[in-house]
Design an enzyme around this catalytic site. Structure first.
Site, PDB file in Angstrom:
ATOM      1  CD  GLU A  43      -2.963   1.321   1.856  1.00 56.40           C
ATOM      2  OE1 GLU A  43      -3.087   0.240   3.357  1.00 56.40           O
ATOM      3  OE2 GLU A  43      -3.305   2.069   2.371  1.00 56.40           O
ATOM      4  NE  ARG A 269       3.635  -7.877  10.724  1.00 55.93           N
ATOM      5  CZ  ARG A 269       3.101  -7.066  10.469  1.00 55.93           C
ATOM      6  NH1 ARG A 269       2.555  -7.805   9.779  1.00 55.93           N
ATOM      7  NH2 ARG A 269       3.870  -6.010   9.756  1.00 55.93           N
ATOM      8  CE  LYS A 279       3.464  -0.183   4.936  1.00 55.21           C
ATOM      9  NZ  LYS A 279       2.638   0.075   3.863  1.00 55.21           N
TER      10      LYS A 279
HETATM   11  P1  ATP Z   1       2.298  -1.420   7.876  1.00 57.17           P
HETATM   12  O1  ATP Z   1       1.785  -2.569   8.418  1.00 57.17           O
HETATM   13  O2  ATP Z   1       4.301  -1.947   8.292  1.00 57.17           O
HETATM   14  O3  ATP Z   1       2.166  -0.284   7.263  1.00 57.17           O
HETATM   15  P2  ATP Z   1       1.168  -3.506   5.797  1.00 57.17           P
HETATM   16  O4  ATP Z   1       1.445  -4.704   5.982  1.00 57.17           O
HETATM   17  O5  ATP Z   1       0.327  -2.310   5.777  1.00 57.17           O
HETATM   18  O6  ATP Z   1       2.595  -3.155   6.837  1.00 57.17           O
HETATM   19  P3  ATP Z   1       1.396  -3.354   2.683  1.00 57.17           P
HETATM   20  O7  ATP Z   1       2.497  -2.684   2.034  1.00 57.17           O
HETATM   21  O8  ATP Z   1      -0.129  -3.886   2.845  1.00 57.17           O
HETATM   22  O9  ATP Z   1       1.792  -3.216   4.331  1.00 57.17           O
HETATM   23  O10 ATP Z   1       2.290  -4.499   2.953  1.00 57.17           O
HETATM   24  C1  ATP Z   1       2.896  -4.954   1.678  1.00 57.17           C
HETATM   25  C2  ATP Z   1       3.094  -6.645   0.834  1.00 57.17           C
HETATM   26  O11 ATP Z   1       4.028  -6.457   2.728  1.00 57.17           O
HETATM   27  C3  ATP Z   1       1.879  -7.773   2.559  1.00 57.17           C
HETATM   28  O12 ATP Z   1       2.088  -8.702   1.800  1.00 57.17           O
HETATM   29  C4  ATP Z   1       2.510  -7.745   3.606  1.00 57.17           C
HETATM   30  O13 ATP Z   1       1.411  -8.567   4.240  1.00 57.17           O
HETATM   31  C5  ATP Z   1       3.952  -7.972   3.308  1.00 57.17           C
HETATM   32  N1  ATP Z   1       4.770  -7.064   5.048  1.00 57.17           N
HETATM   33  C6  ATP Z   1       4.345  -6.029   5.683  1.00 57.17           C
HETATM   34  N2  ATP Z   1       5.179  -6.334   7.109  1.00 57.17           N
HETATM   35  C7  ATP Z   1       5.565  -7.451   6.674  1.00 57.17           C
HETATM   36  C8  ATP Z   1       6.512  -7.652   7.649  1.00 57.17           C
HETATM   37  N3  ATP Z   1       7.018  -6.964   8.872  1.00 57.17           N
HETATM   38  N4  ATP Z   1       7.222  -9.270   7.449  1.00 57.17           N
HETATM   39  C9  ATP Z   1       7.066  -9.746   6.542  1.00 57.17           C
HETATM   40  N5  ATP Z   1       6.414  -9.475   5.893  1.00 57.17           N
HETATM   41  C10 ATP Z   1       5.589  -8.106   5.818  1.00 57.17           C
HETATM   42 MG    MG Z   2      -1.846  -3.063   4.767  1.00 59.19          MG
END
Ligand code: ATP
Ligand code: MG
Length: 564
Positions: A43, A269, A279
């Site tokens: 995102e 994760r 984020k």
């Molecule tokens: P955050 O909670 O940090 O904002 P998010 O999951 O909302 O992270 P996205 O941009 O939606 O961030 O994530 C893109 C991809 O990265 C998704 O497939 C998500 O599962 C993966 N991802 C995000 N954080 C992690 C993590 N800590 N470890 C492994 N994969 C991750």
């Molecule tokens: Mg997300």
């Protein structure tokens, strides 16, 4: 669960991770005509962090390994939080890690298709407009053990829902006035199947589609369908989406008109000690100026790690070591630091940098004389050659390499004791000068001309070796010493404490007037060295030829495990 030691993996014999096992099985069975297609779906609401690197390595890694394709898809369904700046930084960071996508897609490109699909669901009696408030809808959700209650709008006429859905997108309705819900099962044991919201009203303009849309699909309604539109075969994500999978499959079942189906697989994760990975929270640190920006070298973002001196290889090796499982856990930050030390050890030239300088005068060395001493650039890599460094009567050494009243086991300079000056002579300390406050301002020693590095007498045993820089051949530098950003292992989960109260007040120390050898006068941002005996340092983007700035990437040894 905590992993400190790297697991003893042998590159060649390494066993497959569970996702590779699944892919190989699918290929063997001829699923999806032997096609492997993945996607990385960030995102664009912030910069990528080290957790994302773990996702990137598996998404792109699987495609590379099995001759497939991995596309970059921006999951841009929430205009309130998304910006073009983030899109650009995400692309830069993926390239920096060393991966290449097939295509770039945006979930917003599918808004028309998603709209049509939603209309189809309404027409088939599988979706309805709910005019209740968010609170009322929440109240009817039930609990995992208690079924939910049907909305009073659940059985409204299809025509009415179609009309209101149009109205949701007209701009005439305030946000929250109504939502579109899928009509699935309010008694389903999986809460996500209890008539989930699939569209809501948002008035904020979108960074790509502007004000074209007022009704926006929810994540769950966009993600799986985007996978389907693109032809994704293996949709890999983190474990928190496991409970969403039945809903993912439900939408695909409604949508699919052939045997092709994308499948979702979940892995653990990355959580790192002393690190915050969300984020939303990282954005708070940036907005409240608690760090200098998304690329502050203390941030766990890829841009922060890059500025700090981390290499793509070190991050990929780290991800490789921690592996992919089905169990969430916490990885010790020391393991990431081990990875960068290991990589830089083989790549960097050893240079002299003195962080807290004090003058050492070799009283029996002729004034005005300069000798060039040969020094090996990197003992780990002969091909990096050697260079010459100037030796003179006046040198800088580290203040804590001298001690007036030293304990017996202190193997550095102290009156009456000998040390070797690296790549030069053995010296014998003869004393020091102090100012009125009793602070040592100069140290004195005599050298033994027979002990020049490389001479027969050079083999004489002394316990300590210290580094030095010739005063007339030294240049000033600013050095930024970084430490972990948070004081506690899990800053996101400390009871009664906001994570911002847990920031390490010593996470950045700026030291002016450090000395580095002349050899470094033409360095450029990104160049990286080992300051011998101290740590790895790279040239910061703030650095100029007249004002060199170095970041400490990581000290040579882990001092935290001792402190604890
Ligand atoms: P955050 O909670 O940090 O904002 P998010 O999951 O909302 O992270 P996205 O941009 O939606 O961030 O994530 C893109 C991809 O990265 C998704 O497939 C998500 O599962 C993966 N991802 C995000 N954080 C992690 C993590 N800590 N470890 C492994 N994969 C991750
Ligand atoms: Mg997300």
């Amino acid at each position: 669960m905590k992993n400190i030691e790297p697991s003893a993996t042998n590159e060649n014999k390494k066993s497959l991770n569970f996702i590779e096992v699944i892919v190989e099985k699918d290929l063997k069975e001829g699923k999806n005509d032997g096609r492997v297609q993945t996607r990385f779906p960030p995102e664009p609401n912030g910069y990528l962090h080290i957790g994302h690197a773990k996702a990137i390595c598996i998404d792109f890694g699987i495609a590379e390994k099995y001759n497939g394709v991995c596309n970059l898809r921006f999951d841009d369904t929430n205009p309130v939080k998304e910006e073009v700046e983030y899109v650009d930084s995400i692309m830069e960071d993926i390239h920096w890690l060393g991966f290449e996508w097939g295509n770039v897609f945006y979930a917003s490109d599918y808004f028309p298709q998603l709209w049509d699909f939603a209309v189809r669901l309404i027409k088939e009696g599988k979706a309805y407009i709910d005019e209740q408030s968010a609170e009322d809808i929440a109240k009817q959700k039930g609990t995992p053990t208690k079924p939910g209650t049907n909305s009073p709008y659940r059985d409204r006429p299809i025509e009415e829902s179609l009309e209101l859905f149009e109205k949701m997108n007209s701009g005439d309705l305030p946000e929250g006035a109504m939502v579109l819900r899928a009509k699935i099962d309010m008694a389903a044991s999986n809460m996500h199947l209890r008539d989930p919201l699939i569209y809501r009203i948002v008035h904020t303009p979108h960074h790509r589609t502007g004000t074209d849309w007022k009704a926006y699909p929810m994540y769950d309604f966009a993600h799986g369908q985007s996978d389907y539109f693109e032809g994704v075969t293996h949709s890999i994500c983190t474990l928190e989406f496991e409970v969403h999978r039945p809903l993912y499959d439900w939408f695909i079942d409604q949508l699919a008109d052939s045997d092709y189906r994308p499948h979702q697989y979940e892995f653990n994760r990355l959580n790192l000690t002393y690190t915050m990975m969300s984020k939303r929270r990282l954005l708070e640190l940036v907005q409240e100026n608690l760090v200098s920006g998304w690329n502050d070298p203390r941030m766990p973002t890829l841009s922060g790690l890059r500025r700090r001196g981390y290499t793509p290889e070190s991050i990929r090796n780290f991800v490789d070591r921690i592996g992919y499982t089905k169990y969430d856990g916490m990885i010790d930050l020391a393991l990431l630091e081990h990875s960068i030390r290991e990589d830089l050890n083989t790549k960097t030239a050893r240079v002299s940098g003195v962080i807290d300088p004090i003058k050492l005068i070799i009283t029996n060395y002729p004034e005005g004389k300069t000798e060039m001493m040969e020094t090996i650039n990197n003992p780990e890599d002969e091909s990096m050659g050697s260079r010459e460094i100037a030796f003179t009567r006046e040198l800088y050494i580290e203040r804590d390499d001298f001690m007036e009243d030293a304990p017996r086991k202190y193997f550095r300079l102290s009156p009456g004791r000998e040390v070797r000056l690296k790549s030069a002579y053995i010296i014998n300390c003869t004393g020091c000068k102090k100012d009125d406050n009793g602070n040592v301002v100069e140290v004195y020693a005599e050298y033994d001309p027979e002990t020049r590095s490389g001479m027969p007498e050079a083999g004489r045993r002394v316990k300590g070796t210290i580094h030095w820089i010739s005063v007339p051949h030294s240049i000033n530098a600013e050095v930024r010493l970084y430490d972990r950003l948070f004081m506690v292992e899990d800053p996101a989960n400390v009871k009664d404490k906001n994570f911002k109260e847990l920031i390490n007040p010593d996470s950045l120390k700026i030291v002016q007037n450090c000395k580095v050898e002349e050899y470094l006068k033409d360095v450029e941002p990104g160049d990286i060295f080992q300051f011998q005996r101290i740590g790895y340092f790279n040239v910061d983007i703030d650095s100029t030829p007249n004002n060199l700035v170095f970041n400490r990437t990581v000290p040579l040894r882990d001092s935290w495990s001792k402190k604890k």
